[in-house]
Design a protein around this motif. Structure first.
Motif, PDB file in Angstrom:
ATOM      1  N   THR A   1     -10.011 -33.153  37.514  1.00 20.76           N
ATOM      2  CA  THR A   1      -9.940 -32.625  36.157  1.00 20.76           C
ATOM      3  C   THR A   1      -9.287 -33.634  35.224  1.00 20.76           C
ATOM      4  O   THR A   1      -9.769 -33.883  34.114  1.00 20.76           O
ATOM      5  CB  THR A   1      -9.120 -31.319  36.129  1.00 20.76           C
ATOM      6  OG1 THR A   1      -9.553 -30.498  37.197  1.00 20.76           O
ATOM      7  CG2 THR A   1      -9.295 -30.600  34.820  1.00 20.76           C
ATOM      8  N   VAL A   2      -8.179 -34.231  35.683  1.00 23.57           N
ATOM      9  CA  VAL A   2      -7.473 -35.200  34.834  1.00 23.57           C
ATOM     10  C   VAL A   2      -8.370 -36.391  34.548  1.00 23.57           C
ATOM     11  O   VAL A   2      -8.455 -36.867  33.410  1.00 23.57           O
ATOM     12  CB  VAL A   2      -6.168 -35.663  35.514  1.00 23.57           C
ATOM     13  CG1 VAL A   2      -5.552 -36.833  34.764  1.00 23.57           C
ATOM     14  CG2 VAL A   2      -5.186 -34.525  35.568  1.00 23.57           C
TER      15      VAL A   2
ATOM     16  N   LEU B   1      -0.610 -30.130  46.312  1.00 25.03           N
ATOM     17  CA  LEU B   1      -1.018 -31.513  46.085  1.00 25.03           C
ATOM     18  C   LEU B   1      -0.171 -32.468  46.909  1.00 25.03           C
ATOM     19  O   LEU B   1      -0.662 -33.441  47.465  1.00 25.03           O
ATOM     20  CB  LEU B   1      -0.897 -31.857  44.594  1.00 25.03           C
ATOM     21  CG  LEU B   1      -1.939 -31.241  43.673  1.00 25.03           C
ATOM     22  CD1 LEU B   1      -1.579 -31.514  42.228  1.00 25.03           C
ATOM     23  CD2 LEU B   1      -3.318 -31.806  43.972  1.00 25.03           C
TER      24      LEU B   1
ATOM     25  N   LYS C   1      -0.960 -38.814  39.561  1.00 25.19           N
ATOM     26  CA  LYS C   1      -0.664 -38.766  40.981  1.00 25.19           C
ATOM     27  C   LYS C   1       0.782 -39.222  41.241  1.00 25.19           C
ATOM     28  O   LYS C   1       1.509 -38.602  42.016  1.00 25.19           O
ATOM     29  CB  LYS C   1      -1.642 -39.667  41.725  1.00 25.19           C
ATOM     30  CG  LYS C   1      -1.863 -39.261  43.152  1.00 25.19           C
ATOM     31  CD  LYS C   1      -3.010 -40.054  43.720  1.00 25.19           C
ATOM     32  CE  LYS C   1      -2.735 -40.381  45.167  1.00 25.19           C
ATOM     33  NZ  LYS C   1      -3.674 -41.367  45.680  1.00 25.19           N
TER      34      LYS C   1
ATOM     35  N   LEU D   1       1.398 -27.595  35.594  1.00 22.11           N
ATOM     36  CA  LEU D   1       1.059 -27.261  36.971  1.00 22.11           C
ATOM     37  C   LEU D   1       2.048 -26.211  37.445  1.00 22.11           C
ATOM     38  O   LEU D   1       3.222 -26.258  37.083  1.00 22.11           O
ATOM     39  CB  LEU D   1       1.182 -28.499  37.870  1.00 22.11           C
ATOM     40  CG  LEU D   1       0.171 -29.630  37.693  1.00 22.11           C
ATOM     41  CD1 LEU D   1       0.525 -30.770  38.625  1.00 22.11           C
ATOM     42  CD2 LEU D   1      -1.230 -29.146  37.970  1.00 22.11           C
TER      43      LEU D   1
ATOM     44  N   VAL E   1       3.197 -36.544  40.179  1.00 14.29           N
ATOM     45  CA  VAL E   1       3.245 -35.446  41.157  1.00 14.29           C
ATOM     46  C   VAL E   1       4.063 -35.860  42.374  1.00 14.29           C
ATOM     47  O   VAL E   1       4.864 -35.090  42.900  1.00 14.29           O
ATOM     48  CB  VAL E   1       1.817 -35.037  41.574  1.00 14.29           C
ATOM     49  CG1 VAL E   1       1.866 -34.101  42.773  1.00 14.29           C
ATOM     50  CG2 VAL E   1       1.107 -34.358  40.429  1.00 14.29           C
TER      51      VAL E   1
ATOM     52  N   TYR F   1      -8.846 -30.023  30.367  1.00 10.31           N
ATOM     53  CA  TYR F   1      -7.802 -29.797  31.370  1.00 10.31           C
ATOM     54  C   TYR F   1      -7.559 -28.308  31.566  1.00 10.31           C
ATOM     55  O   TYR F   1      -7.462 -27.807  32.691  1.00 10.31           O
ATOM     56  CB  TYR F   1      -6.507 -30.500  30.959  1.00 10.31           C
ATOM     57  CG  TYR F   1      -5.425 -30.352  31.996  1.00 10.31           C
ATOM     58  CD1 TYR F   1      -5.392 -31.169  33.111  1.00 10.31           C
ATOM     59  CD2 TYR F   1      -4.460 -29.353  31.873  1.00 10.31           C
ATOM     60  CE1 TYR F   1      -4.428 -31.022  34.077  1.00 10.31           C
ATOM     61  CE2 TYR F   1      -3.481 -29.197  32.837  1.00 10.31           C
ATOM     62  CZ  TYR F   1      -3.473 -30.027  33.933  1.00 10.31           C
ATOM     63  OH  TYR F   1      -2.521 -29.860  34.890  1.00 10.31           O
TER      64      TYR F   1
ATOM     65  N   THR G   1       0.816 -25.259  43.063  1.00 10.91           N
ATOM     66  CA  THR G   1      -0.173 -26.350  43.016  1.00 10.91           C
ATOM     67  C   THR G   1       0.481 -27.669  43.376  1.00 10.91           C
ATOM     68  O   THR G   1      -0.084 -28.472  44.118  1.00 10.91           O
ATOM     69  CB  THR G   1      -0.788 -26.487  41.613  1.00 10.91           C
ATOM     70  OG1 THR G   1      -0.607 -25.286  40.898  1.00 10.91           O
ATOM     71  CG2 THR G   1      -2.242 -26.846  41.684  1.00 10.91           C
TER      72      THR G   1
ATOM     73  N   ASN H   1     -10.253 -29.280  41.360  1.00 18.85           N
ATOM     74  CA  ASN H   1      -9.310 -30.285  41.849  1.00 18.85           C
ATOM     75  C   ASN H   1      -8.550 -30.893  40.663  1.00 18.85           C
ATOM     76  O   ASN H   1      -9.158 -31.335  39.687  1.00 18.85           O
ATOM     77  CB  ASN H   1     -10.105 -31.370  42.594  1.00 18.85           C
ATOM     78  CG  ASN H   1      -9.197 -32.457  43.122  1.00 18.85           C
ATOM     79  OD1 ASN H   1      -8.411 -33.036  42.380  1.00 18.85           O
ATOM     80  ND2 ASN H   1      -9.303 -32.719  44.409  1.00 18.85           N
ATOM     81  N   THR H   2      -7.219 -30.902  40.758  1.00 14.79           N
ATOM     82  CA  THR H   2      -6.416 -31.332  39.616  1.00 14.79           C
ATOM     83  C   THR H   2      -6.723 -32.770  39.212  1.00 14.79           C
ATOM     84  O   THR H   2      -6.889 -33.076  38.033  1.00 14.79           O
ATOM     85  CB  THR H   2      -4.918 -31.221  39.946  1.00 14.79           C
ATOM     86  OG1 THR H   2      -4.686 -29.923  40.478  1.00 14.79           O
ATOM     87  CG2 THR H   2      -4.077 -31.434  38.713  1.00 14.79           C
ATOM     88  N   TYR H   3      -6.801 -33.663  40.208  1.00 14.86           N
ATOM     89  CA  TYR H   3      -7.003 -35.074  39.873  1.00 14.86           C
ATOM     90  C   TYR H   3      -8.372 -35.309  39.245  1.00 14.86           C
ATOM     91  O   TYR H   3      -8.510 -36.077  38.290  1.00 14.86           O
ATOM     92  CB  TYR H   3      -6.834 -35.948  41.118  1.00 14.86           C
ATOM     93  CG  TYR H   3      -5.452 -35.883  41.693  1.00 14.86           C
ATOM     94  CD1 TYR H   3      -4.352 -35.922  40.837  1.00 14.86           C
ATOM     95  CD2 TYR H   3      -5.234 -35.778  43.045  1.00 14.86           C
ATOM     96  CE1 TYR H   3      -3.074 -35.843  41.349  1.00 14.86           C
ATOM     97  CE2 TYR H   3      -3.958 -35.704  43.562  1.00 14.86           C
ATOM     98  CZ  TYR H   3      -2.882 -35.736  42.702  1.00 14.86           C
ATOM     99  OH  TYR H   3      -1.620 -35.662  43.194  1.00 14.86           O
TER     100      TYR H   3
ATOM    101  N   THR I   1      -8.243 -26.320  35.073  1.00 16.57           N
ATOM    102  CA  THR I   1      -7.214 -25.646  35.870  1.00 16.57           C
ATOM    103  C   THR I   1      -7.523 -24.163  36.000  1.00 16.57           C
ATOM    104  O   THR I   1      -7.250 -23.565  37.033  1.00 16.57           O
ATOM    105  CB  THR I   1      -5.810 -25.813  35.253  1.00 16.57           C
ATOM    106  OG1 THR I   1      -5.940 -25.809  33.843  1.00 16.57           O
ATOM    107  CG2 THR I   1      -5.164 -27.095  35.704  1.00 16.57           C
TER     108      THR I   1
END
Lengths: 258, 230
Positions: B140-141, B225, B201, B217, B204, B127, B221, B136-138, B131
């Motif tokens: 990465t998760v 998102l 998601k 985050l 967020v 993670y 960001t 892309n955050t999702y 970052t």
């Protein structure tokens, strides 16, 4: 299921026995199971723990049988692997067209492991069904486990029950709206469930913080410690039982400690 | 993958307890410091621990209809870092052992190492790297959670193979255990990655303060998102 386990722990017939003694007998049995080189001693532990749970603590046999079935699938996979990778001794069974065979040594090892797992599981359930968690926390505190760890564990324990209730409600309403009809939908629904649960969890954590602050929380929980003395006959019975298992273990091949 | 009570023979369960001990000790030290600085962390960590327990006791949808459970290790690692995740893992595993007979007392060390230390550490590192690289955050998760799951099962296979090399040696035994677990664990890792991604998601969309407060985050960001989702 969890509520039921805890209900039994609070109301069973061994409730008034000293929690320290029960914990000691349970963990000592587990250690004896793991160090026994033959399957006889673990099976003896399994039998006597089952007898103690059914006859002394008066847990319904049907409920106990259902509990024992829970972890079976977890152990079978690993046992299968061990069965095939350990060679030696006479070949008992060969898989046609594949280089796989079950031999006597492999079968013996698998049997020993099954016996140990079974004995260990029965001992764990003996502790779970006779001793309420709060009393285990009390013992841990007296064993000088760091306070922050016990506080965290107690709060976690409290929230498990609340969350399971909420997860069940969300799950049931999702099922009613056909949320688990197809595979794609079930992944989506499960993600939604976990997400909603996490946010609700967090909010109730914040609410708890406010409530605790309002009641002058200073970073330490008080625990009402009630001590029940260990009764001499109970201690004698426990020690007699443990030495019997030890004797059986010794007579069937000694004790393996490291 | 929980190793059952009684499954690991004598030198190995002690060895894994000794290996896990320093991580838990560091976690406890960090925890003590955190709690003294910000008192609100204790209840929040507790609910996170309970969440991991409940998540891991729910049945996850899977292809072949077999009963599988998510591990939740990835989420703990991402949110709190590997050392505190180890403490949470220890608590969750003790409860699982005593309530559900998943895992056990003697195998606690091995299980804490695979599920409380190795998995979360990988999730955390992936993670952070993701970052920092601005990925892309999702995505990465997803990768972090799926990899955490895979690493957990590889470590379990290593632990079992070390304890039971059989007559084929460590490598052969490792392949055997890994192959048997792979049937259920590889699809499971992918599903769990997807689920943790969905969880992220929802957080967020509905309560991004949690993520900004944990420094996971930045405000910008989150803004980006949320705009992308509209």
């Amino acid at each position: 299921m969890y509520e039921v386990l805890e209900d039994f722990a609070q109301t069973n017939n061994l409730r008034e026995t000293s929690p320290g003694l029960k914990l000691f007998i349970g963990t000592a049995s587990i250690l004896l199971c793991v160090s026994s080189p033959g399957p006889v001693a673990p099976l003896l532990v399994a039998a006597s723990m089952t007898a103690a749970v059914l006859a002394l603590a008066k847990i319904p046999a049907r409920f106990y049988a259902k509990l024992l079935l829970v972890p079976v699938s977890f152990s079978l996979m690993s046992i299968a692997a061990i069965l095939f990778i350990t060679a030696g001794g006479t070949v008992l069974l060969e898989v046609p067209d594949l280089p796989l065979a079950i031999t006597a040594d492999g079968a013996n090892l698998a049997l020993l492991l099954l016996a140990r797992v079974f004995g260990g599981m029965c001992s764990l359930y003996f502790i779970a069904l006779t001793t309420p968690m709060t009393e285990i926390f009390d013992i841990l505190q007296r064993l000088r486990v760091p306070a922050v760890l016990i506080d965290l564990a107690m709060l976690t324990y409290r929230f498990i029950f609340i969350l399971i209730e909420e997860a069940g409600q969300i799950y049931r309403s999702q099922v009613m709206r056909l949320g688990y009809g197809r595979f794609r939908e079930s992944v989506r629904s499960f993600g939604m469930l976990a997400g909603a649960l996490f946010i609700r969890t967090w909010e109730s954590g914040e609410a708890l913080m406010l409530a605790m602050d309002a009641r002058c929380y200073d970073g330490r929980f008080g625990m009402p410690g009630e001590t029940r003395p260990i009764s001499v006959p109970a201690l004698a019975c426990g020690l007699f039982y443990l030495s019997a298992v030890l004797a059986v273990s010794l007579s069937t091949g000694g004790l393996v400690i490291i | 993958m929980h190793i059952m009570e009684g499954f690991l023979p004598s030198p190995w369960w002690e060895i894994w307890i000794l290996i896990s001990l320093p991580f838990v000790a560091i976690g406890l030290y960090q925890l003590n410091k955190l709690v003294r600085e910000r008192r609100e962390t204790l209840p929040l960590l507790a609910v996170a621990g309970a969440f991991v327990f409940v998540l891991s006791s729910l049945k996850i949808p899977s292809f072949n209809g077999s009963c599988s459970h998510p591990t939740g290790t990835g989420l703990g690692g991402i949110l709190f870092g590997p050392c505190i995740a180890a403490v949470l893992g220890l608590i969750v595993l003790v409860f699982q052992a005593i309530f559900l007979a998943h895992g056990g007392i003697t195998t606690l060390g091995a299980n804490v190492f695979s599920m409380g230390i190795a998995g979360p550490a990988v999730a955390y590192l992936v993670y952070k790297a993701g970052t920092r690289a601005g990925a892309n955050t999702y995505a990465t998760v997803f990768i972090a959670a799926a990899l955490a799951d895979l690493v957990t099962y590889v470590v379990t296979a290593v632990q079992l193979a070390l304890a039971f090399p059989g007559t084929v040696g460590f490598l052969g035994a490792f392949t055997a255990f890994a192959a048997i677990f792979a049937v259920t664990q590889v699809p499971l890792a992918i599903i769990e990655g997807a689920i943790i991604m969905l969880v992220f998601k929802y957080i967020v969309q509905l309560k991004p303060e949690i993520l900004t407060r944990l420094n996971l985050l930045s405000e910008s960001t989150v803004q980006k998102l949320r705009e992308a989702a509209v």
